[in-house]
Design a protein around this motif. Structure first.
Motif, PDB file in Angstrom:
ATOM      1  N   LYS A   1      49.793  47.527  44.178  1.00 32.14           N
ATOM      2  CA  LYS A   1      49.622  48.486  43.072  1.00 32.14           C
ATOM      3  C   LYS A   1      48.160  48.633  42.681  1.00 32.14           C
ATOM      4  O   LYS A   1      47.724  49.698  42.268  1.00 32.14           O
ATOM      5  N   ASP A   2      47.383  47.556  42.818  1.00 31.76           N
ATOM      6  CA  ASP A   2      45.957  47.617  42.501  1.00 31.76           C
ATOM      7  C   ASP A   2      45.191  48.437  43.539  1.00 31.76           C
ATOM      8  O   ASP A   2      44.325  49.242  43.186  1.00 31.76           O
ATOM      9  N   PHE A   3      45.517  48.230  44.819  1.00 31.17           N
ATOM     10  CA  PHE A   3      44.931  49.054  45.878  1.00 31.17           C
ATOM     11  C   PHE A   3      45.249  50.522  45.602  1.00 31.17           C
ATOM     12  O   PHE A   3      44.378  51.390  45.695  1.00 31.17           O
ATOM     13  N   SER A   4      46.511  50.790  45.255  1.00 34.96           N
ATOM     14  CA  SER A   4      46.946  52.177  45.010  1.00 34.96           C
ATOM     15  C   SER A   4      46.209  52.795  43.838  1.00 34.96           C
ATOM     16  O   SER A   4      45.728  53.932  43.922  1.00 34.96           O
TER      17      SER A   4
ATOM     18  N   GLY B   1      49.223  38.076  43.522  1.00 38.26           N
ATOM     19  CA  GLY B   1      49.320  37.919  42.077  1.00 38.26           C
ATOM     20  C   GLY B   1      48.135  38.445  41.288  1.00 38.26           C
ATOM     21  O   GLY B   1      48.192  38.540  40.067  1.00 38.26           O
ATOM     22  N   THR B   2      47.036  38.775  41.959  1.00 33.59           N
ATOM     23  CA  THR B   2      45.833  39.233  41.267  1.00 33.59           C
ATOM     24  C   THR B   2      45.422  40.641  41.681  1.00 33.59           C
ATOM     25  O   THR B   2      45.192  41.498  40.830  1.00 33.59           O
TER      26      THR B   2
ATOM     27  N   HIS C   1      38.756  45.787  50.298  1.00 37.48           N
ATOM     28  CA  HIS C   1      39.025  44.758  49.307  1.00 37.48           C
ATOM     29  C   HIS C   1      40.030  43.749  49.853  1.00 37.48           C
ATOM     30  O   HIS C   1      40.832  44.066  50.723  1.00 37.48           O
ATOM     31  N   THR C   2      40.001  42.571  49.329  1.00 41.38           N
ATOM     32  CA  THR C   2      40.877  41.500  49.782  1.00 41.38           C
ATOM     33  C   THR C   2      42.151  41.456  48.946  1.00 41.38           C
ATOM     34  O   THR C   2      42.089  41.507  47.712  1.00 41.38           O
TER      35      THR C   2
END
Length: 120
Positions: free
Chosen positions: A40-43, A35-36, A30-31
């Protein structure tokens, strides 16, 4: 106690290891979008995907760098294998008591026992 031992051994034999999981997981493709879609989103995605393979990972916060990573807790040794979810690199292992890393538990205590033997 014998029943618990056989459950743990069966779980180890039938389980996928952390390195095997990281080899097939695609979270790292994923890229990063400031801010998007950030650390934390990867985690969060890596933790969710690992759960599908019955691997129980936690959030690991590194205050010095204001960065979120992932960790696999080993209740036998009280250590955490640290993973960078943006590139699937296993960074190393630290003691649970390390002041440089903040473990944010996600699962029930008994689930971490299922991780035993999966850290390779």
């Amino acid at each position: 106690m014998k029943n618990l031992s056989s459950i743990i051994i069966t779980g180890i034999v039938l389980s996928i290891s952390l390195s095997q999981f990281l080899a097939i997981d695609n979270t790292d493709t994923h890229t990063y979008i400031n801010g998007t879609y950030v650390c934390k989103d990867f985690s969060m995605e890596l933790i969710h995907n690992a759960y599908n393979y019955r691997l129980y990972l936690d959030f690991i916060y590194i205050p010095k760098y204001d960065h979120m990573m992932v960790g696999m807790y080993n209740p036998l040794t009280k250590t955490i294998t640290i993973i960078e979810p943006q590139n699937d690199q296993i960074i190393g292992t630290v003691k649970e008591s390390s002041k440089d890393y903040v473990r944010i538990k996600v699962w029930h205590k008994y689930q971490y026992w299922r991780n035993i033997g999966r850290i390779n």
